[in-house]
Design an enzyme around this catalytic site. Structure first.
Site, PDB file in Angstrom:
ATOM      1  N   HIS A 114       0.760  -1.118  -0.013  1.00 42.21           N
ATOM      2  CA  HIS A 114       0.011  -0.060  -0.047  1.00 42.21           C
ATOM      3  C   HIS A 114       0.713   1.255   0.184  1.00 42.21           C
ATOM      4  CE1 HIS A 114      -0.215   0.135   4.657  1.00 42.21           C
ATOM      5  NE2 HIS A 114       1.046  -0.235   4.150  1.00 42.21           N
ATOM      6  N   HIS A 115       2.154   1.225   0.171  1.00 40.74           N
ATOM      7  CA  HIS A 115       3.098   2.405   0.181  1.00 40.74           C
ATOM      8  C   HIS A 115       3.405   2.941  -1.159  1.00 40.74           C
ATOM      9  CE1 HIS A 115       2.970   2.388   4.230  1.00 40.74           C
ATOM     10  NE2 HIS A 115       3.820   1.433   4.582  1.00 40.74           N
ATOM     11  N   ALA A 116       3.240   2.009  -2.426  1.00 38.09           N
ATOM     12  CA  ALA A 116       3.923   2.578  -3.545  1.00 38.09           C
ATOM     13  C   ALA A 116       3.029   3.612  -4.159  1.00 38.09           C
ATOM     14  CB  ALA A 116       3.793   1.250  -4.611  1.00 38.09           C
TER      15      ALA A 116
END
Length: 390
Positions: free
Chosen positions: A131-133
């Site tokens: 979920h950080h990309a």
């Protein structure tokens, strides 16, 4: 609808490997898959190998120049362009990076397609939840944001309201960023407070762009929050928002790094509380989203003691065949874990805290309590924007 949950799995996901010593050890995926099988859950799901995400799919969220940079680093890791977040300590470049990241993305997109088209009521990709990309860069061990891609594909297929609930210990910043200006997507993230944990975002005041006010929701929990506080915060925010939003599909991210044994964060949540939230989200999907549920993995760095058990519970719940907390773990799986990691595996599917009790928000709150202050900050920031009482 077939009535059988899809478990997205491709052995290739275990090649998502940043190298020796990196916290994101792909053994956690192999061990989870082994435990799912050892507990007989394969009989309750359809195991599906989805196609790899192509460039047009990746570009639903990611910029073309970033995808090209990942492909170049994949072919020649030594030449990785650090301006895209690749080749860093968090996200080292490795051969085949693009291909395996696209496999993981394709699994989540395939899960979303199956649920939307009625081919399965639920679908699980525990290799996903990266979920950080960001649209233009890698971040926090994440190359392609499969969660955001799954949501973008749902919108492309015609969904008008998609809810995303993220219970990873880290803020779901990449998913929030992807849909910051899109009122069709409600993003809800419960995470450790940004003062004490990466990525230092996810403040209650982050509520979406002017054209989508109230579509981003952040519950920033004090370090040290345990089972009762975590569940209290979840139930004080998530059910009311989903009832108001009425999503057509619920996408959830189940990072296991909220656990008290996780080495990279500071919450004190048990496996049993994680299971309780999984059960709650399953019920909420049926209550508010017609049962359409896409469940993803995420963080989790206690790769033997916690991650396999947590995500095996997730698979069992999604398959409508939940694993009882007191279930003994098969000895053959424990032996395989020791052979592979030289670590002793846990013996039961519980931390001994089931059932987990907590105080409901409706019974009243303590304005001097740090956990209640966090919940109230979120409710005051978001609920009025949605026409709800804080």
């Amino acid at each position: 609808m077939s009535g059988r949950t899809q478990l997205m799995w491709d052995e290739a996901v275990t090649r998502y490997d940043f190298g020796a010593g990196h916290p994101m050890d792909p053994v956690r995926l192999a061990l989870t898959r082994g435990l799912v099988g050892a507990l007989g859950l394969d009989a309750a799901v359809d195991v599906v190998r989805a196609k790899r995400a192509g460039e047009s799919t990746l570009q639903l969220v990611h910029r073309e120049d970033y995808v090209n940079a990942v492909k170049a680093a994949s072919e020649n890791p030594a030449a990785a362009d650090g301006t895209y977040g690749i080749g860093t300590v968090d996200d080292p470049a490795f051969a085949g990076m693009h291909e395996v990241s696209a496999v993981i993305a394709g699994q989540s997109v395939g899960a979303a397609e199956a649920v939307w088209r009625g081919e399965a009521p639920h679908a699980v990709n525990f290799a996903g939840g990266l979920h950080h990309a960001m649209p233009g860069g890698a971040s926090g061990f994440c190359i392609y944001n499969d969660a955001a891609l799954a949501i973008a594909r749902l919108l492309e297929l015609g969904a008008e309201r998609v809810a995303y609930v993220d219970v990873d210990v880290h803020h779901g910043d990449g998913v929030q960023a992807a849909f910051w200006e899109d009122p069709r997507v409600l993003t809800v993230s419960l995470h450790e407070h940004p003062r004490t944990l990466f990525p230092q975002t996810g403040w209650p005041q982050e509520t979406g762009a002017d054209c989508a006010e109230g579509s981003a929701v952040n519950v920033a929990l004090p370090a040290g929050t345990g089972d009762a506080g975590w569940l209290r915060a979840f139930h004080a925010v998530v059910p009311e928002l989903l009832a108001d939003f009425r999503p057509q599909v619920l996408v959830t991210q189940h990072g296991a790094d909220t656990h008290f044994e996780d080495p990279l964060a500071h919450l004190a949540v048990s496996l049993d509380a994680q299971r309780a939230v999984q059960v709650a989200l399953h019920e909420l999907a049926h209550r508010h989203a017609g049962g359409r549920w896409v469940a993803l993995g995420g963080g989790g760095y206690a790769v033997v003691d916690v991650v396999p058990r947590s995500w095996t519970h997730l698979v069992g719940i999604a398959a409508e065949r939940p694993v009882a907390p007191e279930t003994p773990i098969p000895e053959e799986w424990r032996q395989s874990v020791y052979a592979r990691t030289r670590q002793d595996a846990p013996r039961r599917m519980t931390d001994g805290r089931w059932p987990v009790d907590f105080a409901e928000w409706e019974a009243g709150y303590d304005p001097a309590d740090r956990l209640d202050q966090a919940v109230l900050a979120t409710r005051k920031a978001v609920f009025p924007l949605r026409g709800m009482l804080p």
